[in-house]
Motif scaffolding. Structure first.
Motif, PDB file in Angstrom:
ATOM      1  N   PRO A  91       0.808  -1.218   0.000  1.00 34.37           N
ATOM      2  CA  PRO A  91       0.000   0.000   0.000  1.00 34.37           C
ATOM      3  C   PRO A  91       0.843   1.272   0.000  1.00 34.37           C
ATOM      4  N   VAL A  92       0.567   2.158  -0.941  1.00 37.74           N
ATOM      5  CA  VAL A  92       1.277   3.431  -1.049  1.00 37.74           C
ATOM      6  C   VAL A  92       0.249   4.549  -1.044  1.00 37.74           C
ATOM      7  N   ILE A  93       0.573   5.624  -0.337  1.00 38.51           N
ATOM      8  CA  ILE A  93      -0.280   6.804  -0.381  1.00 38.51           C
ATOM      9  C   ILE A  93       0.572   7.986  -0.823  1.00 38.51           C
ATOM     10  N   LEU A  94       0.057   8.739  -1.802  1.00 38.80           N
ATOM     11  CA  LEU A  94       0.726   9.926  -2.305  1.00 38.80           C
ATOM     12  C   LEU A  94       0.076  11.155  -1.704  1.00 38.80           C
ATOM     13  N   VAL A  95       0.894  12.122  -1.354  1.00 38.54           N
ATOM     14  CA  VAL A  95       0.419  13.388  -0.815  1.00 38.54           C
ATOM     15  C   VAL A  95       0.970  14.488  -1.709  1.00 38.54           C
ATOM     16  N   ALA A  96       0.086  15.202  -2.378  1.00 40.92           N
ATOM     17  CA  ALA A  96       0.479  16.300  -3.260  1.00 40.92           C
ATOM     18  C   ALA A  96       0.067  17.618  -2.617  1.00 40.92           C
ATOM     19  N   SER A  97       1.037  18.510  -2.475  1.00 37.89           N
ATOM     20  CA  SER A  97       0.758  19.811  -1.876  1.00 37.89           C
ATOM     21  C   SER A  97       1.627  20.854  -2.558  1.00 37.89           C
ATOM     22  N   ALA A  98       1.533  22.078  -2.093  1.00 37.07           N
ATOM     23  CA  ALA A  98       2.360  23.151  -2.634  1.00 37.07           C
ATOM     24  C   ALA A  98       3.843  22.858  -2.396  1.00 37.07           C
ATOM     25  N   ASP A  99       4.144  22.026  -1.405  1.00 35.60           N
ATOM     26  CA  ASP A  99       5.528  21.659  -1.095  1.00 35.60           C
ATOM     27  C   ASP A  99       6.048  20.541  -1.980  1.00 35.60           C
ATOM     28  N   GLY A 100       5.212  19.974  -2.831  1.00 35.18           N
ATOM     29  CA  GLY A 100       5.645  18.901  -3.721  1.00 35.18           C
ATOM     30  C   GLY A 100       4.907  17.607  -3.466  1.00 35.18           C
ATOM     31  N   LEU A 101       5.459  16.551  -4.014  1.00 33.49           N
ATOM     32  CA  LEU A 101       4.849  15.226  -3.918  1.00 33.49           C
ATOM     33  C   LEU A 101       5.647  14.359  -2.964  1.00 33.49           C
ATOM     34  N   ARG A 102       4.930  13.684  -2.072  1.00 35.62           N
ATOM     35  CA  ARG A 102       5.560  12.749  -1.149  1.00 35.62           C
ATOM     36  C   ARG A 102       4.793  11.437  -1.177  1.00 35.62           C
ATOM     37  N   ALA A 103       5.491  10.367  -0.849  1.00 34.94           N
ATOM     38  CA  ALA A 103       4.852   9.051  -0.794  1.00 34.94           C
ATOM     39  C   ALA A 103       5.219   8.379   0.520  1.00 34.94           C
ATOM     40  N   TYR A 104       4.242   7.646   1.049  1.00 34.44           N
ATOM     41  CA  TYR A 104       4.442   6.897   2.294  1.00 34.44           C
ATOM     42  C   TYR A 104       3.819   5.519   2.137  1.00 34.44           C
ATOM     43  N   VAL A 105       4.305   4.575   2.945  1.00 34.68           N
ATOM     44  CA  VAL A 105       3.601   3.306   3.048  1.00 34.68           C
ATOM     45  C   VAL A 105       2.255   3.651   3.669  1.00 34.68           C
ATOM     46  N   ASN A 106       1.177   3.199   3.066  1.00 33.17           N
ATOM     47  CA  ASN A 106      -0.163   3.518   3.561  1.00 33.17           C
ATOM     48  C   ASN A 106      -0.519   2.553   4.688  1.00 33.17           C
ATOM     49  N   ALA A 107       0.170   2.734   5.810  1.00 32.96           N
ATOM     50  CA  ALA A 107      -0.053   1.893   6.991  1.00 32.96           C
ATOM     51  C   ALA A 107       0.215   2.733   8.229  1.00 32.96           C
ATOM     52  N   CYS A 108      -0.817   2.974   9.006  1.00 29.62           N
ATOM     53  CA  CYS A 108      -0.655   3.709  10.254  1.00 29.62           C
ATOM     54  C   CYS A 108       0.227   2.878  11.184  1.00 29.62           C
ATOM     55  N   PRO A 109       1.286   3.454  11.731  1.00 30.34           N
ATOM     56  CA  PRO A 109       2.165   2.673  12.598  1.00 30.34           C
ATOM     57  C   PRO A 109       1.498   2.222  13.899  1.00 30.34           C
ATOM     58  N   HIS A 110       0.329   2.748  14.191  1.00 28.58           N
ATOM     59  CA  HIS A 110      -0.385   2.335  15.401  1.00 28.58           C
ATOM     60  C   HIS A 110      -0.880   0.900  15.283  1.00 28.58           C
ATOM     61  N   GLN A 111      -1.573   0.561  14.179  1.00 33.15           N
ATOM     62  CA  GLN A 111      -2.070  -0.812  13.993  1.00 33.15           C
ATOM     63  C   GLN A 111      -1.898  -1.312  12.569  1.00 33.15           C
ATOM     64  N   PHE A 112      -1.148  -0.587  11.770  1.00 31.26           N
ATOM     65  CA  PHE A 112      -0.819  -0.971  10.396  1.00 31.26           C
ATOM     66  C   PHE A 112      -2.027  -1.125   9.479  1.00 31.26           C
ATOM     67  N   LEU A 113      -3.114  -0.434   9.809  1.00 34.72           N
ATOM     68  CA  LEU A 113      -4.253  -0.347   8.899  1.00 34.72           C
ATOM     69  C   LEU A 113      -4.009   0.820   7.947  1.00 34.72           C
ATOM     70  N   PRO A 114      -4.537   0.771   6.726  1.00 38.64           N
ATOM     71  CA  PRO A 114      -4.376   1.905   5.814  1.00 38.64           C
ATOM     72  C   PRO A 114      -4.954   3.181   6.427  1.00 38.64           C
ATOM     73  N   LEU A 115      -4.263   4.282   6.229  1.00 37.94           N
ATOM     74  CA  LEU A 115      -4.745   5.560   6.758  1.00 37.94           C
ATOM     75  C   LEU A 115      -6.145   5.875   6.261  1.00 37.94           C
ATOM     76  N   ASP A 116      -6.430   5.518   5.026  1.00 34.81           N
ATOM     77  CA  ASP A 116      -7.728   5.838   4.415  1.00 34.81           C
ATOM     78  C   ASP A 116      -8.693   4.651   4.416  1.00 34.81           C
TER      79      ASP A 116
END
Length: 119
Positions: free
Chosen positions: A39-64
């Motif tokens: 799972p990958v989540i992309l975050v696009a903002s005025a600061d640019g594009l970033r990517a994270y593993v889409n897994a909350c470190p609390h319980q490793f469920l996808p953020l969304d």
């Protein structure tokens, strides 16, 4: 923060794996992708594009997992839809709630020949 931790996730693709076409990138906001179980989540903002593993470190469920509305209106905070953990959208650092003391795992991305790829 371990910038190479994404490699330790089950099914982590290698460098050069395609995430999406450049034309599919969001101009602002978030978009999640499943790369054969990674799972990958992309975050696009005025600061640019970033990517994270889409897994909350609390319980490793996808953020969304419960809602795709996980980016704050100002574009600065990602909010886990499961337990309300807050993370800095630009750095992945935990900000509040169950996000404190942990961080999202960044995934390096680059545009290559019209494609967004890992690497």
């Amino acid at each position: 923060m371990n910038r190479e931790a994404w490699k330790d996730f089950p099914g982590a693709p290698g460098r050069g794996a395609v995430i999406c076409a450049a034309s599919d990138l969001p101009e602002r906001g978030v978009r999640s992708f499943d790369l054969d179980g990674f799972p990958v989540i992309l975050v696009a903002s005025a600061d640019g594009l970033r990517a994270y593993v889409n897994a909350c470190p609390h319980q490793f469920l996808p953020l969304d997992w419960r809602s795709g509305n996980i980016l704050s209106p100002d574009g600065e905070t990602l909010r886990c839809s499961n337990h309300d953990a807050g993370f800095d959208a630009c750095t992945g650092a935990g900000l509040d709630g169950l996000g404190q003391g942990c961080a999202l795992d960044p995934v390096p991305v680059t545009l290559r020949d019209g494609w967004l790829v890992i690497g």
